[in-house]
Design an enzyme around this catalytic site. Sequence first.
Site, PDB file in Angstrom:
ATOM      1  N   ASP A 116       0.024 -70.464  15.422  1.00 37.83           N
ATOM      2  CA  ASP A 116       0.281 -69.202  14.736  1.00 37.83           C
ATOM      3  C   ASP A 116       1.686 -68.756  15.107  1.00 37.83           C
ATOM      4  OD1 ASP A 116      -2.277 -69.262  13.704  1.00 37.83           O
ATOM      5  OD2 ASP A 116      -3.109 -67.960  15.249  1.00 37.83           O
TER       6      ASP A 116
ATOM      7  N   HIS B  40       1.383 -63.324   9.971  1.00 31.56           N
ATOM      8  CA  HIS B  40       1.807 -64.535  10.664  1.00 31.56           C
ATOM      9  C   HIS B  40       1.593 -65.740   9.763  1.00 31.56           C
ATOM     10  CE1 HIS B  40      -2.533 -64.949  11.275  1.00 31.56           C
ATOM     11  NE2 HIS B  40      -2.320 -66.202  11.658  1.00 31.56           N
TER      12      HIS B  40
ATOM     13  N   HIS C  29      -8.940 -74.585  16.772  1.00 31.15           N
ATOM     14  CA  HIS C  29      -7.688 -73.996  16.275  1.00 31.15           C
ATOM     15  C   HIS C  29      -6.713 -75.160  16.117  1.00 31.15           C
ATOM     16  CE1 HIS C  29      -3.962 -71.501  16.289  1.00 31.15           C
ATOM     17  NE2 HIS C  29      -4.747 -70.752  15.535  1.00 31.15           N
TER      18      HIS C  29
ATOM     19  N   HIS D 192      -0.127 -69.483   9.927  1.00 30.36           N
ATOM     20  CA  HIS D 192      -0.920 -70.482  10.639  1.00 30.36           C
ATOM     21  C   HIS D 192      -0.494 -71.819  10.041  1.00 30.36           C
ATOM     22  CE1 HIS D 192      -4.349 -72.423  12.619  1.00 30.36           C
ATOM     23  NE2 HIS D 192      -4.428 -73.141  11.511  1.00 30.36           N
TER      24      HIS D 192
END
Length: 159
Positions: free
Chosen positions: A63, A139, A59, A141
């Site tokens: 976010d 959202h 990741h 990212h």
Amino acid sequence: HKLRKSQEDSMLRAEIESRDQYSLSVGDNGSVVNSIRSFLFFPPLKGTVTNRFDPVIRHYGVDIVSKPDEVIKATLDGTVLLANFTSETGWVIGIQHSNNLFSWYKHNSALLKKVGDFVKAGEVIAVIGNSGELSSGPHLHFELWFNGSAVDPQKYVSF
């Protein structure tokens, strides 16, 4: 009639050419500082960080959740290199900035810029969304890459 370079001219040329013409700041001792910390980042979105940077689980960004239809802004001046749809990350925009910095904005509902557009820091580039298979709600990212490596955006940007 051919001009000849003097030794002084050659030394001056070498000194000037060895300087970093594109540095953004100078350190206390006069040395050139060419670091990600020398940038002033504009927050692409004000909101709540719900998922942090974690390279172990791949990741590579953060976010950020905010209000529906909130606009996404460019974090720095740069040129849009990618503005497209992918099945995993939905509507994506990627911006190349100076000094080997690159920013990604993923899961948008709409893109407002196209490839080749030059954008200024704080300029609106997209609208928050829930697009792509890897999205679990509206959202943004946001990823920040420096010299080819992902860095934790929270170390440099206040969301």
